[in-house]
Enzyme design. Structure first.
Site, PDB file in Angstrom:
ATOM      1  N   TYR A 173       0.747  -1.500  -0.444  1.00  0.00           N
ATOM      2  CA  TYR A 173      -0.592   0.206  -0.150  1.00  0.00           C
ATOM      3  C   TYR A 173       0.985   1.078  -0.671  1.00  0.00           C
ATOM      4  O   TYR A 173       1.973   1.279  -0.603  1.00  0.00           O
ATOM      5  CB  TYR A 173      -0.769   0.489   0.958  1.00  0.00           C
ATOM      6  CG  TYR A 173      -2.087   0.965   1.428  1.00  0.00           C
ATOM      7  CD1 TYR A 173      -2.916   0.762   0.226  1.00  0.00           C
ATOM      8  CD2 TYR A 173      -2.271   1.708   2.837  1.00  0.00           C
ATOM      9  CE1 TYR A 173      -3.664   2.045   0.588  1.00  0.00           C
ATOM     10  CE2 TYR A 173      -3.469   2.292   2.689  1.00  0.00           C
ATOM     11  CZ  TYR A 173      -3.791   3.283   1.701  1.00  0.00           C
ATOM     12  OH  TYR A 173      -4.875   3.414   2.056  1.00  0.00           O
ATOM     13  N   ARG A 226      -6.640  10.653 -10.594  1.00  0.00           N
ATOM     14  CA  ARG A 226      -6.071  11.068  -9.472  1.00  0.00           C
ATOM     15  C   ARG A 226      -5.866   9.668  -8.718  1.00  0.00           C
ATOM     16  O   ARG A 226      -6.384   9.814  -7.969  1.00  0.00           O
ATOM     17  CB  ARG A 226      -6.668  12.192  -8.872  1.00  0.00           C
ATOM     18  CG  ARG A 226      -6.350  13.047  -7.924  1.00  0.00           C
ATOM     19  CD  ARG A 226      -6.165  12.529  -6.209  1.00  0.00           C
ATOM     20  NE  ARG A 226      -7.079  12.203  -6.152  1.00  0.00           N
ATOM     21  CZ  ARG A 226      -6.885  11.664  -4.436  1.00  0.00           C
ATOM     22  NH1 ARG A 226      -6.170  10.335  -4.521  1.00  0.00           N
ATOM     23  NH2 ARG A 226      -7.778  10.958  -3.617  1.00  0.00           N
ATOM     24  N   LYS A 244      -5.552  -1.893  -2.201  1.00  0.00           N
ATOM     25  CA  LYS A 244      -6.616  -1.720  -1.506  1.00  0.00           C
ATOM     26  C   LYS A 244      -7.891  -2.436  -1.166  1.00  0.00           C
ATOM     27  O   LYS A 244      -8.133  -3.420   0.141  1.00  0.00           O
ATOM     28  CB  LYS A 244      -7.795  -0.638  -2.494  1.00  0.00           C
ATOM     29  CG  LYS A 244      -7.544   1.104  -2.093  1.00  0.00           C
ATOM     30  CD  LYS A 244      -7.657   2.070  -1.002  1.00  0.00           C
ATOM     31  CE  LYS A 244      -7.192   3.490  -1.045  1.00  0.00           C
ATOM     32  NZ  LYS A 244      -7.425   3.865  -0.102  1.00  0.00           N
ATOM     33  N   GLU A 315     -12.356   5.034  -6.055  1.00  0.00           N
ATOM     34  CA  GLU A 315     -10.880   4.930  -5.969  1.00  0.00           C
ATOM     35  C   GLU A 315     -11.120   5.709  -5.968  1.00  0.00           C
ATOM     36  O   GLU A 315     -10.257   5.750  -7.655  1.00  0.00           O
ATOM     37  CB  GLU A 315     -10.913   3.951  -5.407  1.00  0.00           C
ATOM     38  CG  GLU A 315      -9.189   3.948  -4.402  1.00  0.00           C
ATOM     39  CD  GLU A 315      -9.632   4.224  -3.390  1.00  0.00           C
ATOM     40  OE1 GLU A 315     -10.851   3.948  -2.902  1.00  0.00           O
ATOM     41  OE2 GLU A 315      -8.961   5.662  -2.807  1.00  0.00           O
ATOM     42  N   ASP A 316     -10.217   7.395  -5.958  1.00  0.00           N
ATOM     43  CA  ASP A 316      -9.124   8.260  -7.545  1.00  0.00           C
ATOM     44  C   ASP A 316      -9.671   8.656  -8.364  1.00  0.00           C
ATOM     45  O   ASP A 316      -8.892   8.344  -8.980  1.00  0.00           O
ATOM     46  CB  ASP A 316      -7.575   7.275  -7.075  1.00  0.00           C
ATOM     47  CG  ASP A 316      -6.340   7.123  -5.634  1.00  0.00           C
ATOM     48  OD1 ASP A 316      -7.579   7.667  -4.603  1.00  0.00           O
ATOM     49  OD2 ASP A 316      -5.771   6.251  -5.940  1.00  0.00           O
ATOM     50  N   ASP A 338     -14.685   6.270  -1.396  1.00  0.00           N
ATOM     51  CA  ASP A 338     -12.827   6.259  -0.038  1.00  0.00           C
ATOM     52  C   ASP A 338     -12.450   7.290  -0.175  1.00  0.00           C
ATOM     53  O   ASP A 338     -12.279   7.494   1.254  1.00  0.00           O
ATOM     54  CB  ASP A 338     -12.178   4.861  -0.692  1.00  0.00           C
ATOM     55  CG  ASP A 338     -11.115   4.775   0.558  1.00  0.00           C
ATOM     56  OD1 ASP A 338     -12.020   4.343   2.214  1.00  0.00           O
ATOM     57  OD2 ASP A 338     -10.453   4.345   0.065  1.00  0.00           O
ATOM     58  N   ASP A 339     -12.072   8.010  -1.005  1.00  0.00           N
ATOM     59  CA  ASP A 339     -11.761   9.119  -0.524  1.00  0.00           C
ATOM     60  C   ASP A 339     -11.900  10.759  -0.062  1.00  0.00           C
ATOM     61  O   ASP A 339     -12.033  11.457   0.591  1.00  0.00           O
ATOM     62  CB  ASP A 339     -10.842   9.969  -2.082  1.00  0.00           C
ATOM     63  CG  ASP A 339      -9.915   8.968  -2.308  1.00  0.00           C
ATOM     64  OD1 ASP A 339      -8.759   8.854  -2.369  1.00  0.00           O
ATOM     65  OD2 ASP A 339     -10.251   7.900  -3.707  1.00  0.00           O
ATOM     66  N   ASN A 485      -0.552  11.645   0.161  1.00  0.00           N
ATOM     67  CA  ASN A 485       0.118  10.249  -0.105  1.00  0.00           C
ATOM     68  C   ASN A 485       0.851  10.631  -1.766  1.00  0.00           C
ATOM     69  O   ASN A 485      -0.133  11.547  -2.444  1.00  0.00           O
ATOM     70  CB  ASN A 485      -0.875   9.227  -0.171  1.00  0.00           C
ATOM     71  CG  ASN A 485      -1.087   9.041   0.891  1.00  0.00           C
ATOM     72  OD1 ASN A 485      -0.643   9.097   1.994  1.00  0.00           O
ATOM     73  ND2 ASN A 485      -2.562   8.611   1.302  1.00  0.00           N
TER      74      ASN A 485
END
Ligand SMILES: NC(=O)C1=CN([C@@H]2O[C@H](COP(=O)(O)OP(=O)(O)OC[C@H]3O[C@@H](n4cnc5c(N)ncnc54)[C@H](O)[C@@H]3O)[C@@H](O)[C@H]2O)C=CC1
Ligand SMILES: CC(=O)C(=O)O
Ligand SMILES: [Mg+2]
Length: 644
Positions: A173, A226, A244, A315-316, A338-339, A485
């Site tokens: 991760y 992203r 993930k 996600e992202d 999630d973000d 991150n």
């Protein structure tokens, strides 16, 4: 009516795919475009080659073979596998659509990619990159070793991961996964997950049947736009759903055979990547607008029709699509972003943890002044959730939002701006004269107690900023969460924050940090403010409870459950999150809290509804009993004692 049943039965795309493949195999008729077919067993035994097959002459068109294997079985067969070089016609006919990166590469390119890695191993990271990236050659080598194990023996991979979770989380991760995504086109070896591209429009409902598992319980999808704070990485972003879902299995006990990582390929605006001959995605700029949404709609409909009970995690996704997609589906489907939502619950949990560290009650949240740097999906999700936490502690929403100062790349956001996105509007400051004010100036003027970093823009919390924060906050320990991150995008390191504030800071960062050696000789451990504490539990609780949707109350329950799990001795050390080594227990407890909240709203179904009547302990016991543990199961029936 028998004919109605028959029609329904064959109306499914899977059946048609089976029928056409079956007919093709049974008739052994070469489809157009193929040279000739022989049986796959005949390939290497000269005595069995039928007379009409000419001898192989290098450089000439080679004969084609009938293969009986299709889909994943074919990709795992070293005799027949061509990896990313399978042409589109073969992908179509052999059930490979979606299982490989969309663009077909040539064998010459595959050779070049191998030779590049052979001479200059991808996992060798020049020392000058190490400081910036936070990923060393050794971490990259370990990632490769773990992937090789994952490819050979999944059960063993998960056992190793379970038993060494704290050590290996930074490898599978963040931050290593960021390096993986940057280099995915060079690292690509074995297929994992699915690719749905703009070129697959109209076929997605059939393509989902190429995935070998009938029962998929969790899907993590990105469009690669992203990736962490690294920007648009196109299909290379698939590394994130893979990472993930490794956590879904290791932390929340989802069965590895029942999870599906996905990337939706709508092109990429990353021109360097697009120009790279090894890049596996579509070589066009990103599709946007209604066309983009229709592609995602088709994907969501396809996966939901094959796996209607699965949870879908977004996600992202870049900010222009993240919020609209969540709003589009969250009322009717078991989805979450999630973000936006996982990060929000994590940040609020960390703040409650920080208040506990200072022996302050949760109601003290209402007295905090919060500067949030980053007004994107993560930053605004976090701000909204903390404001919701403040309203639970007695403030009105208007009073709560006044406790925030939000900055984006143009500085402080005030009413002077005309083009503010809807989700930022509640947090826009009234004081127009301070429009665009710099971070340092805001900190000196406002004297915040909490500084959050969610900009993905690197070291914005410099020495001046940290000094001003510390000086302006004499009566309380300053709370500093640089959550961006990977490590290269964090707003400051633990060492910088703790040294400048002389150890007063309560610190937690998005990517892991080593304990800090202080000038007085002491060592300070630091927490990791990452949504990995939350998303596995949200997914587990809502999937097992079959809650159909994920509500704000369920997310709030997750945020409130997490800080209660920090050990008292860790609170004394200033840690605000529980120990990663306990991640399975943490996920089970977060899942229980999520399921209890769903129960209160009347959203539980199935066995968890029954357990709801018996209380949280019974629910947790049931949840824990459903978590996968990696052990070898018998593959044949063996009478007791035979193998001893
Ligand atoms: N720790 C965690 O669990 C999580 C961390 N993140 C991290 O948060 C970061 C941001 O993610 P998103 O909000 O989804 O991205 P985004 O692209 O939606 O938003 C980024 C925001 O930062 C602002 N920004 C960019 N440069 C800036 C600068 N120099 N000064 C001030 N503001 C600046 C942008 O204007 C924008 O408002 C990423 O690095 C991501 O990895 C995201 C989710 C979870
Ligand atoms: C942790 C995470 O989801 C991110 O940085 O995007
Ligand atoms: Mg993310």
């Amino acid at each position: 009516m028998w004919w109605l049943k028959l029609r329904r039965r064959w109306a499914q795309p899977r059946r048609w795919a089976q029928l056409t493949r079956g007919l093709q195999a049974a008739s052994n008729i070469p489809p157009r475009g193929f040279v000739r077919y022989i049986h796959e067993d005949d390939r290497f035994s000269t005595d069995r080659v039928p007379e009409d097959v000419p001898p192989y002459i290098p450089g000439q068109e080679s004969p084609a073979y009938v293969v009986r294997k299709t889909g994943y079985d074919l990709l795992k067969d070293p005799w027949c596998n061509k990896g990313s070089a399978f042409p589109r016609s073969e992908r179509d006919r052999l059930g490979l659509r979606g299982l490989l990166p969309p663009r077909s590469l040539t064998m010459e390119l595959q050779v070049a990619r191998f030779m590049q890695d052979y001479h200059h191993p991808v996992h060798f990271i020049p020392p000058e990159d190490v400081e910036l990236g936070g990923v060393t050659s050794e971490m990259a080598r370990r990632w490769k070793a773990l992937q090789a194990l994952h490819d050979r023996n999944e059960t063993l991979f998960y056992r190793v991961l379970f038993e060494n979770f704290t050590e290996m989380a930074p490898i599978i991760y963040t931050p290593t996964v960021g390096w993986v995504c940057l280099n995915f086109h060079k690292l690509y070896r074995r297929p994992r997950g699915m690719y749905f591209s703009a070129a697959d429009r109209g076929d997605m409902a059939a393509m989902v049947y190429n995935w070998p598992q009938r029962d998929v319980q969790a899907i993590v999808v990105t469009d690669g736009s992203r990736i962490l704070g690294l920007g648009d990485l196109g299909v290379n972003g698939l590394g994130i759903p893979i990472g993930k879902l490794d956590l879904y299995c290791a932390a929340a006990g989802f069965s590895p055979s029942k999870v599906l990582p996905v990337v939706i390929d709508v092109g990429t605006n990353n021109e360097t990547l697009r120009a790279n001959p090894h890049y596996g995605g579509l070589r066009c700029s990103r599709i946007t607008g209604p066309e983009y949404f229709s592609i995602v709609d088709e994907f969501v409909t396809a996966v939901m029709s094959r796996w209607p009970n699965a949870i879908l995690q977004f996600e992202d996704f870049s900010i222009d699509h993240a919020v609209p997609l969540l709003e589009r589906y969250r009322q009717h489907h078991l989805v979450f972003n999630d973000d936006i939502q996982g990060t929000a619950a994590t940040a609020l949990a960390g703040l409650y943890g920080a208040l506990r560290v200072m022996n302050m009650p949760p109601s003290a949240l209402t007295e905090q002044r919060i500067v949030c740097v980053g007004a994107g999906s993560a930053g605004m999700g976090v701000a909204k959730m903390i404001a919701a936490g403040m309203t639970k502690q007695g403030l009105s929403l208007a009073e709560a939002t006044k406790r925030f100062w939000v900055l984006d790349y143009m500085g402080l956001i005030t009413k002077k701006r005309s083009d503010v996105a809807n989700f930022v509007k509640p947090f826009v400051r009234e004081e127009k004269q301070h429009e665009g004010e710099s971070l340092l100036s805001v900190i000196k003027r406002v004297k915040p107690t909490i500084l959050l970093g969610l900009a993905g823009a690197g070291r914005l919390f410099n020495k001046e900023v940290l000094t001003a924060l510390s000086e302006g906050c004499p009566h309380q320990r300053p709370i500093i969460f640089p959550m961006s991150n990977p490590t290269s995008r964090m707003e400051c390191t633990a060492e910088e924050a703790l040294r400048v504030t002389k150890g007063r800071a309560i610190f937690a960062s998005g990517s892991p940090q080593q304990p800090v050696q202080m000038p007085d000789g002491g060592t300070v451990a630091v927490s990791q403010a990452n949504n990995m504490y939350i998303f596995p539990g949200i997914a587990l609780g809502s999937f097992l409870g079959q809650t159909r949707v994920i509500t704000d109350d369920m997310l709030m329950a997750a945020a409130e459950a997490l800080p209660k799990l920090v050990h008292p001795e860790d609170l004394a050390k200033g840690l605000v999150y529980p120990r990663l080594a306990d991640i399975r227990d943490i996920s089970a407890r977060v899942a229980t809290a999520v399921a209890c909240a769903a129960g209160k709203e009347g959203r539980l179904r199935g066995p968890l509804l029954e357990k709801y009547g018996q209380g949280p302990d019974a629910m947790r016991a049931y949840i824990a009993s459903r978590m996968f543990y990696p052990e070898y199961s018998s593959l044949v029936h063996v009478p007791p004692g035979v193998d001893e």
